[in-house]
Design a protein around this motif. Structure first.
Motif, PDB file in Angstrom:
ATOM      1  N   ARG A  61      39.518  51.904  52.454  1.00 39.77           N
ATOM      2  CA  ARG A  61      39.402  52.075  51.009  1.00 39.77           C
ATOM      3  C   ARG A  61      38.584  53.331  50.750  1.00 39.77           C
ATOM      4  N   VAL A  62      39.041  54.157  49.817  1.00 40.14           N
ATOM      5  CA  VAL A  62      38.373  55.416  49.531  1.00 40.14           C
ATOM      6  C   VAL A  62      38.322  55.675  48.034  1.00 40.14           C
ATOM      7  N   ASP A  97      37.754  59.315  46.402  1.00 39.74           N
ATOM      8  CA  ASP A  97      37.535  60.733  46.663  1.00 39.74           C
ATOM      9  C   ASP A  97      36.563  61.337  45.659  1.00 39.74           C
ATOM     10  N   ALA A 156      33.846  55.856  51.185  1.00 35.87           N
ATOM     11  CA  ALA A 156      34.833  55.439  52.178  1.00 35.87           C
ATOM     12  C   ALA A 156      34.322  54.196  52.892  1.00 35.87           C
ATOM     13  N   ARG A 203      35.835  51.137  55.855  1.00 35.68           N
ATOM     14  CA  ARG A 203      36.940  50.726  56.711  1.00 35.68           C
ATOM     15  C   ARG A 203      36.766  49.260  57.064  1.00 35.68           C
ATOM     16  N   ASP A 251      42.870  51.194  48.014  1.00 35.91           N
ATOM     17  CA  ASP A 251      43.374  51.041  49.371  1.00 35.91           C
ATOM     18  C   ASP A 251      44.163  52.274  49.779  1.00 35.91           C
ATOM     19  N   ALA A 252      43.886  52.763  50.961  1.00 35.21           N
ATOM     20  CA  ALA A 252      44.675  53.860  51.510  1.00 35.21           C
ATOM     21  C   ALA A 252      45.997  53.287  51.993  1.00 35.21           C
ATOM     22  N   CYS A 305      50.192  54.602  53.133  1.00 36.25           N
ATOM     23  CA  CYS A 305      51.175  55.648  53.353  1.00 36.25           C
ATOM     24  C   CYS A 305      52.350  55.423  52.405  1.00 36.25           C
ATOM     25  N   GLU A 360      49.659  50.391  56.225  1.00 36.62           N
ATOM     26  CA  GLU A 360      48.260  50.282  55.827  1.00 36.62           C
ATOM     27  C   GLU A 360      47.310  50.133  57.007  1.00 36.62           C
ATOM     28  N   LEU A 408      43.174  59.956  58.370  1.00 40.62           N
ATOM     29  CA  LEU A 408      43.720  58.704  58.890  1.00 40.62           C
ATOM     30  C   LEU A 408      44.996  58.995  59.664  1.00 40.62           C
ATOM     31  N   TYR A 467      42.765  61.714  53.655  1.00 44.76           N
ATOM     32  CA  TYR A 467      42.794  60.793  52.528  1.00 44.76           C
ATOM     33  C   TYR A 467      41.653  61.003  51.556  1.00 44.76           C
ATOM     34  N   ALA A 468      40.608  61.649  51.985  1.00 42.44           N
ATOM     35  CA  ALA A 468      39.480  61.911  51.086  1.00 42.44           C
ATOM     36  C   ALA A 468      38.673  63.057  51.654  1.00 42.44           C
TER      37      ALA A 468
END
Length: 96
Positions: free
Chosen positions: A2-3, A5, A10, A12, A37-38, A40, A45, A68, A79-80
């Protein structure tokens, strides 16, 4: 993963045991963070996480980037990333 920015946040979560780890100095901004949530574009995930640092000339940290790698196929992405505007900041390299 989860991030946020904008806030510089951040965290994990281990997909095996479920333990959560707030990364770097994110506890300092957690109250103001709105992490998402990060994921794709393919819906994946599960990721391997890595943190990169861009140093200033004095050795302190200038930028932090969270990358990631999707475990399913190895696809990579940042991602951030956020600028560090305080000193000292070298301690961040030990808080990954």
């Amino acid at each position: 993963m989860r991030v946020d920015d904008d806030a510089g946040y951040a965290e994990r979560t281990c997909h095996l045991c479920g333990d959560r780890c707030v990364m770097l100095d994110a506890l300092d901004v957690a109250e103001d963070a709105d992490p998402g949530d990060a994921a794709c574009l393919c819906g994946g995930e599960r990721f391997d996480a890595a943190v990169g640092f861009a140093p200033r000339e004095d050795g302190e940290v200038r930028w932090v980037s969270v990358a990631l790698r999707r475990t399913a196929d190895g696809a990579l992405g940042v991602y951030a990333d956020w600028k560090i505007d305080y000193s000292p900041s070298g301690h961040l390299m030990a808080r990954v």
